[in-house]
Design an enzyme around this catalytic site. Structure first.
Site, PDB file in Angstrom:
ATOM      1  N   ARG A  86       0.815  -1.302  -0.001  1.00 43.48           N
ATOM      2  CA  ARG A  86       0.078   0.023  -0.101  1.00 43.48           C
ATOM      3  C   ARG A  86       0.891   1.249  -0.077  1.00 43.48           C
ATOM      4  NH1 ARG A  86      -4.200  -3.019  -1.489  1.00 43.48           N
ATOM      5  NH2 ARG A  86      -5.265  -4.137   0.341  1.00 43.48           N
ATOM      6  N   ASP A 117      -1.256 -13.019  -1.347  1.00 40.68           N
ATOM      7  CA  ASP A 117      -2.073 -11.939  -1.619  1.00 40.68           C
ATOM      8  C   ASP A 117      -2.581 -11.300  -0.474  1.00 40.68           C
ATOM      9  OD1 ASP A 117      -3.731 -10.091  -3.105  1.00 40.68           O
ATOM     10  OD2 ASP A 117      -5.193 -11.722  -3.448  1.00 40.68           O
TER      11      ASP A 117
END
Length: 502
Positions: free
Chosen positions: A85, A388
């Site tokens: 992120r 993931d």
């Protein structure tokens, strides 16, 4: 003064080793791997001194000795699919928190996705992320680049500037490239450069059709404070009709998303075949998508058999028959296929309570799909386990943001479900989590072998522990495994022979 590290009184494990042994590390590389019982400190010191003397270093090295006390020494894990992120969404995760979480999970190398703000669409941006991660000093980050510029779905000109040595992988992860013509253009460019195209295979129009069903389910879930990550909260106070409506809406969405994965997986493989590209299928989850990958691999296997048959039968035997789980060599035009599975798709059934309400893309699937996925892991169709890892704030999760925090629990989940339940051997798990991702990415890692980078994890494969997401190093605390009891715990991590966790 240079430094060496000797880890002894250990179990050693990689894709071909599983037994007692010891490992000597010199200047960040594995110098020697010893099989057998090395439990005496004096014997170990004599052996290390003799090897360094043989190399001409006896007076130039300080040697540290680590008694592993029976713990397992294994290559550090390599994750081909994480979301850190950073930049742009650092309230969810940043490089420091992500790398701390990766270290705690036993991961020495991670490939980060480009769905940041701004989207990573150039080598310059990717290398800047890699540089900042290197300054932190907690493992290696390989930043991927978007398939289309800024995820707009139309422009691939930025791919002309990429080099596979600095950017080995491109992806549009989070969604797929809608236009088949644009995907063909991107895959053709990637083929020319030897770059992997990692595909979030999901037909965009079908995904859009599923969205209203998810939104309706989430609306009802928020009314009753039901978590969107399959948490263990009680649903006893929720009216039965509300639970049934939630389930109906999610089932409608999941049926569309299963079709979306099936259609897009087949499409992406066929485009890659035409382009002569290495396509890597992300987070594979349906029986039909697995069949598409298996069929493509059968084609590659037949091509390889014909090629080796022209040379010598023994060459075919050595390359394929004796190593059935190693990624297949590419076809003559460069086409090849690999795929990954996630710990949550391996372990959880998406029709079970409470996991039917665990929002992730692709969704958790039926038990039939999960059983087929386990078979694909056993027969070599699946090449890699990738997490993931997708951290979100709890507020974003409540609003339906898909994905879970997963990098700190991956080893425990996979060891518990795959090894302890007899699905695969510990060696095969090491191959899935270390050796194969290293091969695919072209890294000098993933094996306990002389000359390889000394990225090493110490694990206890028999330690039972309870997941407490509140203790995660990751900023993301949403995990469907919160409160679960797992078997297998990472105790320490070394990268380039330097201890960074434990």
């Amino acid at each position: 003064m240079n430094h060496a590290l000797f880890i002894y009184n250990a179990a050693i494990l990689d894709e071909s080793l599983d037994g007692p042994g010891a490992v000597l590390i010199v200047e960040g590389k594995i110098r020697s791997v010893f099989q057998g019982y090395f439990t005496g400190a004096e014997t170990v010191k004599s052996l290390a001194a003799a090897i360094l003397a043989e190399d001409g270093y006896e007076n130039n090295y300080t040697i540290s000795y680590l008694d592993a006390k029976g713990l397992t020494v294994t290559p550090a894990f390599i994750d081909m699919h994480v979301h850190f992120r950073d930049p742009g969404f650092t309230q969810k995760e940043d490089l420091l928190s992500g790398l701390r979480a990766a270290s705690a999970g036993g991961y020495g190398t991670v490939v980060t996705m480009p769905n940041t703000k701004p989207v990573i669409s150039s080598a310059e941006q990717a290398l800047e992320v890699n540089r900042r991660a290197a300054e932190i000093g907690l493992g290696t980050v390989i930043q991927s680049v978007s398939i289309t510029r800024d995820f707009a779905g139309t422009d691939t000109a930025h791919l002309d500037e990429l080099d596979r040595h600095s950017v080995p992988l491109i992806t549009e992860d989070g969604h797929d490239v809608a236009s088949s013509a644009i995907m063909l253009d991107a895959m053709t460019k990637a083929s020319e450069k030897g770059i992997i195209v990692s595909c979030h295979s999901e037909d965009c129009s079908l995904a859009a059709a599923a969205r209203p069903h998810r939104e309706r389910a989430l609306e009802i879930m928020r009314q009753y404070s039901l978590p969107a990550w399959g948490g263990n909260s009680e649903a006893e106070d929720v009216p039965e009709e509300a639970l049934e409506e939630i389930e109906d809406e999610i089932e409608e969405a999941n049926a569309l998303l299963a079709l979306a994965e099936n259609v897009a997986t087949s499409r992406n493989i066929e485009i890659a075949r035409q382009a002569g590209c290495h396509v890597h299928i992300c987070h594979i989850s349906t029986a039909e998508a697995i069949d598409s990958v298996r069929d493509a691999k059968e084609f590659l296997r037949d091509e390889a058999a014909d090629f080796y048959a022209d040379m010598a039968v023994s060459a075919y035997d050595a390359s394929l028959e004796s190593r059935p789980f190693v990624p297949l060599p590419p076809a003559e035009n460069g086409f090849s296929v690999t795929c990954e599975a996630t710990p949550h798709h391996i372990a959880l059934c998406g029709t079970d309570e409470p996991y039917i309400r665990a929002f992730v893309n692709p969704p958790l699937r039926t038990e039939e799909d999960r059983i087929v996925l386990l078979e694909a892991i056993r027969d070599g169709t699946v090449d890699v386990i990738a997490t993931d890892h997708a951290p979100h704030t709890l507020e974003d999760k409540a609003n339906g943001a898909p994905g879970f925090t997963g990098i700190e629990t991956a080893y425990g989940i996979c060891n518990s479900v795959l090894v302890k339940e007899g699905q695969i051997s510990a060696k095969r798990l090491s191959q899935l989590m270390s050796a194969n991702p290293a091969r695919i990415l072209g890294l000098n890692k993933g094996l306990l072998k002389s000359g390889y980078d000394a990225d090493i994890a110490l694990v206890d494969p028999d330690e039972r522990w309870t997941v407490d997401s509140g203790e995660f190093f990751s900023k993301g605390k949403a995990s469907p495994f919160d409160g679960s009891i797992l078997t297998g715990k990472v105790k320490a991590l070394f990268t380039a022979g330097r201890k960074i966790f434990g």
